[in-house]
Design a protein around this motif. Sequence first.
Motif, PDB file in Angstrom:
ATOM      1  N   THR A  29       0.881  -0.773   0.097  1.00 28.26           N
ATOM      2  CA  THR A  29      -0.013   0.322  -0.437  1.00 28.26           C
ATOM      3  C   THR A  29       0.990   1.192  -0.315  1.00 28.26           C
ATOM      4  OG1 THR A  29      -1.970  -1.243   1.301  1.00 28.26           O
ATOM      5  CG2 THR A  29      -1.241   0.957   1.350  1.00 28.26           C
ATOM      6  N   LEU A  30       0.513   2.218  -0.914  1.00 28.29           N
ATOM      7  CA  LEU A  30       1.048   3.766  -1.114  1.00 28.29           C
ATOM      8  C   LEU A  30       0.448   4.458  -0.515  1.00 28.29           C
ATOM      9  CD1 LEU A  30       3.582   5.232  -1.886  1.00 28.29           C
ATOM     10  CD2 LEU A  30       2.101   5.110  -3.756  1.00 28.29           C
ATOM     11  N   TYR A  31       0.857   5.644   0.546  1.00 30.59           N
ATOM     12  CA  TYR A  31      -0.133   6.353   0.959  1.00 30.59           C
ATOM     13  C   TYR A  31       0.131   7.870   0.993  1.00 30.59           C
ATOM     14  CZ  TYR A  31      -1.592   2.709   4.234  1.00 30.59           C
ATOM     15  OH  TYR A  31      -1.860   1.920   4.927  1.00 30.59           O
ATOM     16  N   CYS A  32      -0.048   8.801  -0.726  1.00 36.25           N
ATOM     17  CA  CYS A  32       0.668   9.683  -1.151  1.00 36.25           C
ATOM     18  C   CYS A  32       0.311  10.761  -0.162  1.00 36.25           C
ATOM     19  CB  CYS A  32       0.285   9.665  -2.098  1.00 36.25           C
ATOM     20  SG  CYS A  32       0.851   8.545  -3.550  1.00 36.25           S
ATOM     21  N   SER A  33       0.952  11.881   0.135  1.00 39.50           N
ATOM     22  CA  SER A  33       1.010  12.841   1.136  1.00 39.50           C
ATOM     23  C   SER A  33       0.374  13.740  -0.455  1.00 39.50           C
ATOM     24  CB  SER A  33       2.467  13.313   1.056  1.00 39.50           C
ATOM     25  OG  SER A  33       2.977  13.300   1.936  1.00 39.50           O
ATOM     26  N   TYR A  69       3.599   1.722  -9.135  1.00 40.65           N
ATOM     27  CA  TYR A  69       2.479   2.063  -8.759  1.00 40.65           C
ATOM     28  C   TYR A  69       1.620   2.675 -10.033  1.00 40.65           C
ATOM     29  CZ  TYR A  69       2.489   0.404  -3.918  1.00 40.65           C
ATOM     30  OH  TYR A  69       3.385  -0.236  -2.176  1.00 40.65           O
ATOM     31  N   ILE A  74      -5.417   2.976  -6.981  1.00 42.62           N
ATOM     32  CA  ILE A  74      -6.270   4.410  -6.096  1.00 42.62           C
ATOM     33  C   ILE A  74      -7.282   3.669  -5.707  1.00 42.62           C
ATOM     34  CG2 ILE A  74      -6.996   6.623  -5.639  1.00 42.62           C
ATOM     35  CD1 ILE A  74      -5.009   7.950  -7.642  1.00 42.62           C
ATOM     36  N   ARG A  76      -9.036   5.786  -2.613  1.00 44.88           N
ATOM     37  CA  ARG A  76      -8.665   6.523  -1.399  1.00 44.88           C
ATOM     38  C   ARG A  76      -8.168   7.660  -2.762  1.00 44.88           C
ATOM     39  NH1 ARG A  76     -12.545   7.914   1.261  1.00 44.88           N
ATOM     40  NH2 ARG A  76     -12.728   9.130   3.438  1.00 44.88           N
ATOM     41  N   GLN A 105     -12.772   5.449  -6.459  1.00 49.65           N
ATOM     42  CA  GLN A 105     -11.720   5.440  -5.351  1.00 49.65           C
ATOM     43  C   GLN A 105     -13.164   5.838  -4.792  1.00 49.65           C
ATOM     44  OE1 GLN A 105     -12.571   7.480  -8.244  1.00 49.65           O
ATOM     45  NE2 GLN A 105     -12.790   9.277  -7.345  1.00 49.65           N
ATOM     46  N   GLU A 124      -5.136  14.058  -2.147  1.00 52.62           N
ATOM     47  CA  GLU A 124      -4.591  12.719  -1.095  1.00 52.62           C
ATOM     48  C   GLU A 124      -5.228  11.550  -1.744  1.00 52.62           C
ATOM     49  OE1 GLU A 124      -3.751  13.347   3.464  1.00 52.62           O
ATOM     50  OE2 GLU A 124      -5.867  12.854   2.909  1.00 52.62           O
ATOM     51  N   THR A 126      -4.385   6.621  -1.113  1.00 54.99           N
ATOM     52  CA  THR A 126      -4.018   5.371  -0.923  1.00 54.99           C
ATOM     53  C   THR A 126      -3.948   4.691  -2.214  1.00 54.99           C
ATOM     54  OG1 THR A 126      -4.510   6.013   0.718  1.00 54.99           O
ATOM     55  CG2 THR A 126      -4.263   3.653   0.394  1.00 54.99           C
ATOM     56  N   VAL A 128      -2.900   0.701  -3.752  1.00 51.59           N
ATOM     57  CA  VAL A 128      -3.124  -0.706  -3.759  1.00 51.59           C
ATOM     58  C   VAL A 128      -2.115  -1.139  -4.672  1.00 51.59           C
ATOM     59  CG1 VAL A 128      -4.123  -0.897  -1.654  1.00 51.59           C
ATOM     60  CG2 VAL A 128      -4.975  -1.468  -3.858  1.00 51.59           C
TER      61      VAL A 128
END
Length: 129
Positions: A29-33, A69, A74, A76, A105, A124, A126, A128
Amino acid sequence: MEKRVINPWKWQDERSYVQAVEVKNAQSTLYCSGQAAVKPNGQSSSEDMRAQLTEAIRNLEQVISDAGYECKNIVRLNVFTTSSEELFSCFDIFQNWVVKYDIKQASTLLEVKGLFETLKVELEATVVK
């Protein structure tokens, strides 16, 4: 990775988001600012909403791609804006981008009093895989 969209209704389809996304067997999982219209040199854009939204999307795409990714994953996406009215006047840019990558999303859109410097919109995400 398996994704399942949960949509008890149909009205959200016109607004380019889903009510919920379930993810099973994700590898990572990648959480982007929050990504905004900031130039590579760090300068914040002072352009109009349309230009800023376009650049924010481009910056988000780059972060996602550089991390290995894909935008289609995406799950979220939170949108922060200083003016919902201005954002909705160019919402076609956002909707076309969602369609381009077949993004499904869960989203929240928030109008905020201010963003950094002259920024008008921030995305912002998220993602996967």
